[in-house]
Write a protein that holds these residues in place. Structure first.
Motif, PDB file in Angstrom:
ATOM      1  N   ALA A 214       0.856  -1.182   0.000  1.00  0.00           N
ATOM      2  CA  ALA A 214       0.000   0.000   0.000  1.00  0.00           C
ATOM      3  C   ALA A 214       0.893   1.233   0.000  1.00  0.00           C
ATOM      4  O   ALA A 214       1.965   1.230   0.605  1.00  0.00           O
ATOM      5  N   PRO A 215       0.464   2.290  -0.706  1.00  0.00           N
ATOM      6  CA  PRO A 215       1.268   3.516  -0.706  1.00  0.00           C
ATOM      7  C   PRO A 215       1.217   4.181   0.667  1.00  0.00           C
ATOM      8  O   PRO A 215       0.187   4.188   1.334  1.00  0.00           O
ATOM      9  N   ILE A 216       2.349   4.713   1.106  1.00  0.00           N
ATOM     10  CA  ILE A 216       2.399   5.399   2.394  1.00  0.00           C
ATOM     11  C   ILE A 216       3.173   6.699   2.246  1.00  0.00           C
ATOM     12  O   ILE A 216       3.973   6.869   1.316  1.00  0.00           O
ATOM     13  N   GLU A 217       2.905   7.623   3.141  1.00  0.00           N
ATOM     14  CA  GLU A 217       3.725   8.816   3.258  1.00  0.00           C
ATOM     15  C   GLU A 217       4.830   8.461   4.250  1.00  0.00           C
ATOM     16  O   GLU A 217       4.605   8.403   5.461  1.00  0.00           O
ATOM     17  N   VAL A 218       6.003   8.177   3.716  1.00  0.00           N
ATOM     18  CA  VAL A 218       7.046   7.539   4.510  1.00  0.00           C
ATOM     19  C   VAL A 218       7.415   8.350   5.747  1.00  0.00           C
ATOM     20  O   VAL A 218       7.653   7.781   6.820  1.00  0.00           O
ATOM     21  N   THR A 219       7.452   9.678   5.646  1.00  0.00           N
ATOM     22  CA  THR A 219       7.836  10.482   6.808  1.00  0.00           C
ATOM     23  C   THR A 219       6.802  10.374   7.919  1.00  0.00           C
ATOM     24  O   THR A 219       7.147  10.294   9.102  1.00  0.00           O
ATOM     25  N   ALA A 220       5.516  10.349   7.545  1.00  0.00           N
ATOM     26  CA  ALA A 220       4.455  10.255   8.547  1.00  0.00           C
ATOM     27  C   ALA A 220       4.476   8.892   9.233  1.00  0.00           C
ATOM     28  O   ALA A 220       4.323   8.792  10.457  1.00  0.00           O
ATOM     29  N   VAL A 221       4.653   7.828   8.440  1.00  0.00           N
ATOM     30  CA  VAL A 221       4.692   6.486   9.020  1.00  0.00           C
ATOM     31  C   VAL A 221       5.944   6.317   9.877  1.00  0.00           C
ATOM     32  O   VAL A 221       5.893   5.710  10.953  1.00  0.00           O
ATOM     33  N   ALA A 222       7.073   6.848   9.413  1.00  0.00           N
ATOM     34  CA  ALA A 222       8.308   6.757  10.195  1.00  0.00           C
ATOM     35  C   ALA A 222       8.155   7.466  11.537  1.00  0.00           C
ATOM     36  O   ALA A 222       8.592   6.960  12.581  1.00  0.00           O
ATOM     37  N   ALA A 223       7.514   8.637  11.520  1.00  0.00           N
ATOM     38  CA  ALA A 223       7.301   9.368  12.770  1.00  0.00           C
ATOM     39  C   ALA A 223       6.380   8.595  13.705  1.00  0.00           C
ATOM     40  O   ALA A 223       6.630   8.510  14.919  1.00  0.00           O
ATOM     41  N   ALA A 224       5.308   8.026  13.141  1.00  0.00           N
ATOM     42  CA  ALA A 224       4.359   7.275  13.963  1.00  0.00           C
ATOM     43  C   ALA A 224       5.000   6.004  14.519  1.00  0.00           C
ATOM     44  O   ALA A 224       4.868   5.697  15.721  1.00  0.00           O
ATOM     45  N   MET A 225       5.683   5.250  13.663  1.00  0.00           N
ATOM     46  CA  MET A 225       6.333   4.020  14.110  1.00  0.00           C
ATOM     47  C   MET A 225       7.435   4.324  15.122  1.00  0.00           C
ATOM     48  O   MET A 225       7.554   3.651  16.160  1.00  0.00           O
ATOM     49  N   GLY A 226       8.245   5.333  14.818  1.00  0.00           N
ATOM     50  CA  GLY A 226       9.324   5.677  15.732  1.00  0.00           C
ATOM     51  C   GLY A 226       8.803   6.153  17.070  1.00  0.00           C
ATOM     52  O   GLY A 226       9.314   5.750  18.129  1.00  0.00           O
ATOM     53  N   GLY A 227       7.757   6.992  17.056  1.00  0.00           N
ATOM     54  CA  GLY A 227       7.216   7.534  18.293  1.00  0.00           C
ATOM     55  C   GLY A 227       6.661   6.474  19.221  1.00  0.00           C
ATOM     56  O   GLY A 227       7.030   6.400  20.394  1.00  0.00           O
ATOM     57  N   VAL A 228       5.790   5.612  18.686  1.00  0.00           N
ATOM     58  CA  VAL A 228       5.173   4.600  19.547  1.00  0.00           C
ATOM     59  C   VAL A 228       6.193   3.554  19.990  1.00  0.00           C
ATOM     60  O   VAL A 228       6.128   3.044  21.113  1.00  0.00           O
ATOM     61  N   HIS A 229       7.179   3.286  19.127  1.00  0.00           N
ATOM     62  CA  HIS A 229       8.156   2.257  19.504  1.00  0.00           C
ATOM     63  C   HIS A 229       9.259   2.796  20.419  1.00  0.00           C
ATOM     64  O   HIS A 229       9.965   2.002  21.041  1.00  0.00           O
ATOM     65  N   VAL A 230       9.394   4.089  20.527  1.00  0.00           N
ATOM     66  CA  VAL A 230      10.238   4.638  21.601  1.00  0.00           C
ATOM     67  C   VAL A 230       9.595   4.338  22.941  1.00  0.00           C
ATOM     68  O   VAL A 230      10.274   3.942  23.909  1.00  0.00           O
ATOM     69  N   LEU A 231       8.268   4.498  23.014  1.00  0.00           N
ATOM     70  CA  LEU A 231       7.552   4.172  24.252  1.00  0.00           C
ATOM     71  C   LEU A 231       7.660   2.686  24.564  1.00  0.00           C
ATOM     72  O   LEU A 231       7.891   2.290  25.709  1.00  0.00           O
ATOM     73  N   ILE A 232       7.486   1.855  23.533  1.00  0.00           N
ATOM     74  CA  ILE A 232       7.640   0.410  23.732  1.00  0.00           C
ATOM     75  C   ILE A 232       9.075   0.096  24.140  1.00  0.00           C
ATOM     76  O   ILE A 232       9.325  -0.784  24.970  1.00  0.00           O
ATOM     77  N   GLY A 233      10.024   0.834  23.548  1.00  0.00           N
ATOM     78  CA  GLY A 233      11.430   0.619  23.878  1.00  0.00           C
ATOM     79  C   GLY A 233      11.742   0.884  25.339  1.00  0.00           C
ATOM     80  O   GLY A 233      12.626   0.240  25.921  1.00  0.00           O
ATOM     81  N   ILE A 234      11.022   1.817  25.950  1.00  0.00           N
ATOM     82  CA  ILE A 234      11.235   2.081  27.373  1.00  0.00           C
ATOM     83  C   ILE A 234      10.844   0.848  28.190  1.00  0.00           C
ATOM     84  O   ILE A 234      11.563   0.431  29.108  1.00  0.00           O
ATOM     85  N   GLY A 235       9.692   0.265  27.840  1.00  0.00           N
ATOM     86  CA  GLY A 235       9.290  -0.972  28.516  1.00  0.00           C
ATOM     87  C   GLY A 235      10.281  -2.089  28.273  1.00  0.00           C
ATOM     88  O   GLY A 235      10.644  -2.839  29.192  1.00  0.00           O
ATOM     89  N   GLU A 236      10.752  -2.204  27.043  1.00  0.00           N
ATOM     90  CA  GLU A 236      11.758  -3.215  26.707  1.00  0.00           C
ATOM     91  C   GLU A 236      13.032  -2.992  27.509  1.00  0.00           C
ATOM     92  O   GLU A 236      13.650  -3.949  27.999  1.00  0.00           O
ATOM     93  N   ALA A 237      13.425  -1.736  27.648  1.00  0.00           N
ATOM     94  CA  ALA A 237      14.648  -1.411  28.374  1.00  0.00           C
ATOM     95  C   ALA A 237      14.540  -1.791  29.843  1.00  0.00           C
ATOM     96  O   ALA A 237      15.484  -2.325  30.434  1.00  0.00           O
ATOM     97  N   VAL A 238      13.385  -1.520  30.449  1.00  0.00           N
ATOM     98  CA  VAL A 238      13.180  -1.863  31.857  1.00  0.00           C
ATOM     99  C   VAL A 238      13.244  -3.379  32.047  1.00  0.00           C
ATOM    100  O   VAL A 238      13.925  -3.880  32.956  1.00  0.00           O
TER     101      VAL A 238
END
Length: 343
Positions: free
Chosen positions: A167-191
């Motif tokens: 599917a076509p995506i706006e890569v910058t928007a998806v990158a921001a969304a994926m990066g943002g939510v997975h930073v939060l997940i990364g905090i849980g992973e880090a703990v």
């Protein structure tokens, strides 16, 4: 972040499959240098532990959850080569038995969740431990390694989807969304990663692969001014190997069999972003959707805890077998090399 079938075209799926296969082959050879009497039994336990903890989705934002990826944790505990093998076994078992992660996307999942998280996590861990010594440095390095590895994997997914997504995506928007939510997940992973590594360090520091060689050598100075340097030795451990491993298996079964009932039912980071950005409908039915263990027992009416215990058993057997086969080949090569020397 398990990628389902249908998200990627054939070219990217096949290419990622080739990368994953090559990576696993390289790691099978590299793991021979990591696997020994301590690491080989740990490999099966680490893989089973990652499988169990991945069942424990935790909330990270409104209507979104996350779970451990585990690449950094596996690399720190049993080494980067063996860590990739552990992750590959977990993802294979999840895809084949539990319909978690598409079979056509297995190479993509191994590449992203296995190879990328291990490479990034291990690289960050080694960098930090070279700067900060001691157990505190190892735990801090484990935290940062896990934290960075998760958004790194998310951004690699975004890049691959931009190249060959269905599917076509706006890569910058998806990158921001994926990066943002997975930073939060990364905090849980880090703990989770820092707590687990710290716990193993406290009772069996010699079983943490990433902590080997970090002890400070002992410098002795005699009355005559002569200096003697004693090489660093593994810290003594108070818990014998078998009780430690059995305790680890027991904890893993407890997590999969009991704690899994309390996991968040909210969609994970990838699913939430895919729905928000309009490409979730590209996912197709899993080829093993009929499996009684599908969706962790929901398909066959099996309680999630029972399905989790079954999964832990399968992962223990498969990962343990892979580790012992690789270690056996290593031992055989060493024996042949000694025979040649004697001749």
């Amino acid at each position: 972040m398990h990628v389902p079938d249908g998200f990627f075209d054939a070219a990217v799926s096949v290419s990622a499959g080739a990368v994953a296969a090559a990576g696993v082959a390289v790691c099978l050879r590299g793991a021979r240098r990591e696997l020994d009497d301590r690491t080989a039994p740990m490999a099966g336990l680490v893989a089973a532990f990652v499988f169990a903890v991945q069942m424990l989705n935790f909330p990270v934002a409104a209507g979104t959850s996350g779970h451990l990826l585990g690449g950094a944790l596996a690399a720190i505990l049993v080494g980067p080569y063996t860590g990739v093998l552990c992750m590959a076994v977990v993802l294979l078992v999840q895809g084949v038995f539990f319909a978690d992660g598409g079979l056509t996307a297995l190479g993509i999942n191994i590449t992203i969740m296995g190879i990328v998280t291990v490479l990034v996590g291990w690289g960050v861990f080694r960098l930090i431990t070279q700067l900060v010594r001691g157990k505190g440095g190892v735990t801090a390095a484990a935290f940062l390694a896990a934290l960075v590895s998760v958004p790194a994997a998310a951004l690699v997914f975004t890049l691959l989807f931009w190249i060959g997504g269905t599917a076509p995506i706006e890569v910058t928007a998806v990158a921001a969304a994926m990066g943002g939510v997975h930073v939060l997940i990364g905090i849980g992973e880090a703990v989770i990663t820092a707590f687990t590594v710290g716990a193993v360090l406290a009772v069996r520091p010699d079983l943490v692969y990433g902590a080997r060689g970090l002890a400070t050598s002992l410098v002795l100075r005699g009355a005559d001014g002569a200096t003697t340097v004693e090489p660093a030795r593994p810290a003594p451990s108070g818990v014998r190997p078998r009780p430690f491993l059995l305790g680890g298996v027991g904890l893993t079964l407890l997590l999969a069999g009991v704690v899994s009932f309390f996991a968040s039912s909210s969609p994970d980071g990838l699913e939430a972003v895919a729905e928000n950005k309009g490409f979730l409908d590209q996912a197709t039915d899993h080829l093993m959707s009929w499996s009684p263990l599908g969706d962790y027992g929901e398909v066959g009416g099996i309680p999630v805890g029972v399905a989790g215990v079954i999964g832990v058993g399968i992962v223990l057997l498969v990962a343990g077998a892979v580790a012992y086969v690789a270690r056996g080949r290593s031992a055989g090569e060493q024996a042949r090399g000694q025979d040649k020397v004697h001749i």
